[in-house]
Motif scaffolding. Sequence first.
Motif, PDB file in Angstrom:
ATOM      1  N   THR A   7       0.821  -1.217   0.000  1.00 46.18           N
ATOM      2  CA  THR A   7       0.000   0.000   0.000  1.00 46.18           C
ATOM      3  C   THR A   7       0.851   1.262   0.000  1.00 46.18           C
ATOM      4  N   TRP A   8       2.006   1.235   0.669  1.00 45.97           N
ATOM      5  CA  TRP A   8       2.886   2.408   0.622  1.00 45.97           C
ATOM      6  C   TRP A   8       3.477   2.577  -0.769  1.00 45.97           C
ATOM      7  N   ALA A   9       3.778   1.472  -1.446  1.00 49.78           N
ATOM      8  CA  ALA A   9       4.262   1.567  -2.823  1.00 49.78           C
ATOM      9  C   ALA A   9       3.170   2.155  -3.724  1.00 49.78           C
ATOM     10  N   TYR A  10       1.927   1.770  -3.476  1.00 53.88           N
ATOM     11  CA  TYR A  10       0.797   2.319  -4.217  1.00 53.88           C
ATOM     12  C   TYR A  10       0.688   3.817  -3.959  1.00 53.88           C
ATOM     13  N   ARG A  11       0.845   4.209  -2.703  1.00 48.24           N
ATOM     14  CA  ARG A  11       0.810   5.632  -2.360  1.00 48.24           C
ATOM     15  C   ARG A  11       1.937   6.383  -3.067  1.00 48.24           C
ATOM     16  N   ASP A  12       3.114   5.805  -3.111  1.00 50.54           N
ATOM     17  CA  ASP A  12       4.237   6.456  -3.799  1.00 50.54           C
ATOM     18  C   ASP A  12       3.973   6.598  -5.291  1.00 50.54           C
ATOM     19  N   ARG A  13       3.246   5.643  -5.856  1.00 48.82           N
ATOM     20  CA  ARG A  13       2.940   5.673  -7.295  1.00 48.82           C
ATOM     21  C   ARG A  13       1.935   6.759  -7.633  1.00 48.82           C
ATOM     22  N   PHE A  14       0.911   6.934  -6.766  1.00 53.91           N
ATOM     23  CA  PHE A  14      -0.184   7.834  -7.093  1.00 53.91           C
ATOM     24  C   PHE A  14      -0.260   9.093  -6.230  1.00 53.91           C
ATOM     25  N   GLY A  15       0.434   9.114  -5.107  1.00 55.57           N
ATOM     26  CA  GLY A  15       0.219  10.154  -4.103  1.00 55.57           C
ATOM     27  C   GLY A  15       0.387  11.568  -4.603  1.00 55.57           C
ATOM     28  N   ASP A  16       1.339  11.818  -5.481  1.00 54.92           N
ATOM     29  CA  ASP A  16       1.594  13.185  -5.952  1.00 54.92           C
ATOM     30  C   ASP A  16       0.457  13.734  -6.807  1.00 54.92           C
ATOM     31  N   SER A  17      -0.459  12.866  -7.215  1.00 58.00           N
ATOM     32  CA  SER A  17      -1.589  13.302  -8.045  1.00 58.00           C
ATOM     33  C   SER A  17      -2.725  13.881  -7.214  1.00 58.00           C
ATOM     34  N   PHE A  18      -2.627  13.745  -5.899  1.00 57.65           N
ATOM     35  CA  PHE A  18      -3.749  14.094  -5.036  1.00 57.65           C
ATOM     36  C   PHE A  18      -3.386  15.199  -4.048  1.00 57.65           C
ATOM     37  N   GLY A  19      -4.429  15.682  -3.354  1.00 61.45           N
ATOM     38  CA  GLY A  19      -4.248  16.737  -2.377  1.00 61.45           C
ATOM     39  C   GLY A  19      -3.738  16.212  -1.053  1.00 61.45           C
ATOM     40  N   ARG A  20      -3.706  17.104  -0.096  1.00 67.17           N
ATOM     41  CA  ARG A  20      -3.196  16.810   1.248  1.00 67.17           C
ATOM     42  C   ARG A  20      -3.980  15.670   1.906  1.00 67.17           C
ATOM     43  N   THR A  21      -3.277  14.772   2.534  1.00 67.41           N
ATOM     44  CA  THR A  21      -3.817  13.647   3.322  1.00 67.41           C
ATOM     45  C   THR A  21      -4.784  12.772   2.532  1.00 67.41           C
ATOM     46  N   PHE A  22      -4.605  12.667   1.218  1.00 68.41           N
ATOM     47  CA  PHE A  22      -5.501  11.790   0.473  1.00 68.41           C
ATOM     48  C   PHE A  22      -5.325  10.345   0.915  1.00 68.41           C
ATOM     49  N   PHE A  23      -4.081   9.912   1.103  1.00 72.88           N
ATOM     50  CA  PHE A  23      -3.829   8.566   1.626  1.00 72.88           C
ATOM     51  C   PHE A  23      -3.690   8.640   3.142  1.00 72.88           C
ATOM     52  N   ARG A  24      -4.342   7.706   3.827  1.00 70.89           N
ATOM     53  CA  ARG A  24      -4.387   7.729   5.283  1.00 70.89           C
ATOM     54  C   ARG A  24      -4.061   6.346   5.826  1.00 70.89           C
ATOM     55  N   ARG A  25      -3.511   6.331   7.009  1.00 72.69           N
ATOM     56  CA  ARG A  25      -3.095   5.075   7.618  1.00 72.69           C
ATOM     57  C   ARG A  25      -4.295   4.172   7.894  1.00 72.69           C
ATOM     58  N   PHE A  26      -4.113   2.899   7.574  1.00 69.76           N
ATOM     59  CA  PHE A  26      -5.100   1.869   7.892  1.00 69.76           C
ATOM     60  C   PHE A  26      -4.367   0.553   8.054  1.00 69.76           C
ATOM     61  N   GLY A  27      -4.551  -0.074   9.200  1.00 68.92           N
ATOM     62  CA  GLY A  27      -3.881  -1.336   9.457  1.00 68.92           C
ATOM     63  C   GLY A  27      -2.380  -1.178   9.310  1.00 68.92           C
ATOM     64  N   PRO A  28      -1.749  -2.088   8.579  1.00 62.71           N
ATOM     65  CA  PRO A  28      -0.295  -2.029   8.438  1.00 62.71           C
ATOM     66  C   PRO A  28       0.174  -1.009   7.409  1.00 62.71           C
ATOM     67  N   GLY A  29      -0.773  -0.433   6.634  1.00 61.22           N
ATOM     68  CA  GLY A  29      -0.361   0.449   5.558  1.00 61.22           C
ATOM     69  C   GLY A  29      -1.231   1.681   5.437  1.00 61.22           C
ATOM     70  N   VAL A  30      -1.619   1.997   4.201  1.00 58.49           N
ATOM     71  CA  VAL A  30      -2.435   3.177   3.933  1.00 58.49           C
ATOM     72  C   VAL A  30      -3.526   2.827   2.921  1.00 58.49           C
ATOM     73  N   VAL A  31      -4.607   3.618   2.952  1.00 55.53           N
ATOM     74  CA  VAL A  31      -5.654   3.504   1.939  1.00 55.53           C
ATOM     75  C   VAL A  31      -6.018   4.897   1.456  1.00 55.53           C
ATOM     76  N   SER A  32      -6.588   4.952   0.276  1.00 58.23           N
ATOM     77  CA  SER A  32      -7.108   6.203  -0.245  1.00 58.23           C
ATOM     78  C   SER A  32      -8.286   6.656   0.609  1.00 58.23           C
ATOM     79  N   SER A  33      -8.428   7.971   0.785  1.00 54.10           N
ATOM     80  CA  SER A  33      -9.512   8.478   1.623  1.00 54.10           C
ATOM     81  C   SER A  33     -10.828   8.585   0.869  1.00 54.10           C
ATOM     82  N   ILE A  34     -10.868   8.092  -0.354  1.00 52.67           N
ATOM     83  CA  ILE A  34     -12.106   7.835  -1.095  1.00 52.67           C
ATOM     84  C   ILE A  34     -12.094   6.355  -1.464  1.00 52.67           C
ATOM     85  N   GLY A  35     -13.171   5.661  -1.118  1.00 56.94           N
ATOM     86  CA  GLY A  35     -13.286   4.247  -1.447  1.00 56.94           C
ATOM     87  C   GLY A  35     -14.505   4.002  -2.310  1.00 56.94           C
ATOM     88  N   ILE A  36     -14.502   2.906  -3.048  1.00 52.97           N
ATOM     89  CA  ILE A  36     -15.611   2.589  -3.935  1.00 52.97           C
ATOM     90  C   ILE A  36     -16.519   1.549  -3.291  1.00 52.97           C
TER      91      ILE A  36
END
Length: 363
Positions: A7-36
């Motif tokens: 999930t951190w690798a996913y955040r590194d791949r996409f994180g710069d495309s989003f605003g502040r705190t878009f990815f947030r800690r969940f469990g051992p990693g992070v998730v997007s703050s919008i879910g489907i």
Amino acid sequence: MATARGTWAYRDRFGDSFGRTFFRRFGPGVVSSIGIGTYLGDPTDEVDEQYRESLVLALESGINLLDTASNYRHGRSERVVGEAVREADIDRDAIAVASKAGFVPFDRTRPENPAQYVRETVLDAGLATGDELAHGSHTIAPAFIDEMVDRSLDLTGLDHIDLYYLHNPETQLAIADRETVYDRIEAAFEVLERRVAADDIGRYGIATWEAFRVPADHDSYLSLPEVVRRAEQAAETVGNDESSLDAVQLPFNVVMADAFTVDAHETDDGEQTSALWYAHEHDLDVFTSASLAQGDLSREIPESVNELLTGETLAQRALNFSRSAPGVTAALVGAASPEHVAENVAAGTFDPLGARSFDAVFE
């Protein structure tokens, strides 16, 4: 399963495309703050295909949280979630998948005789007794929950579900007193604690509609502190070092803000606080359902609130309101089409409200 590395690798791949705190800690990693989410839609092959296309697009655009349930669209939603996870050009360990159990699911289509179907698949199968079945369609009996975890794993085709919820346990209050319902929740939690220990699920939660956002004297009320206490007891009974109850799902949006405004949950010092603040103070992740009020907020938002929100469309502003609340890890939104997914992904390019601006909404 979702991992810290994935999930951190996913955040590194996409994180710069989003605003502040878009990815947030969940469990051992992070998730997007919008879910489907995958609740809405007819149980048809055509809608399955729309969901599959939309979910793959979401995963490949920066949203790594998918939410479903055993009964959504008669089991079709779980199937299509699994298909999308396998089809998307995203590693499985970057994706957090959540599901739920509580309502008796049909199999692809509604049977001609639903009562007979429930009798044969639940009561005659020994998964629950008649006095554990509310409205002829809901139970959290241990054997049923255990079976539903297996069913969710089977329908998704995944070997691990990252978050598994008890689904609307307040439904049981229609047939049992509150203390009995807490006992039933604890017994179901014991099942989920065992499935965590077996590595079938990563953690568990409780998904509600009314329970945590209504006053304590409401017929559907459940105490979040008591639910947490029952999870701790369940972990002790099973022999786990600590409870794996990590999440709460509840409705929250501009016109349905009770989870923030209704103080119905007792704090450690005897005060009363809202469900969102209690969850925030006790490290429970909150995932908001009905973030667009079933689409109503994509058409109209109260002007006094709208002017405080960021986003190019009403739907984007509404999403950014939901994910701005204290304690909220992610706001869930449907995926009716790829066009809606693109709009929802773009909502994350705007910063959420700061604490002062969020509080101003309620002044």
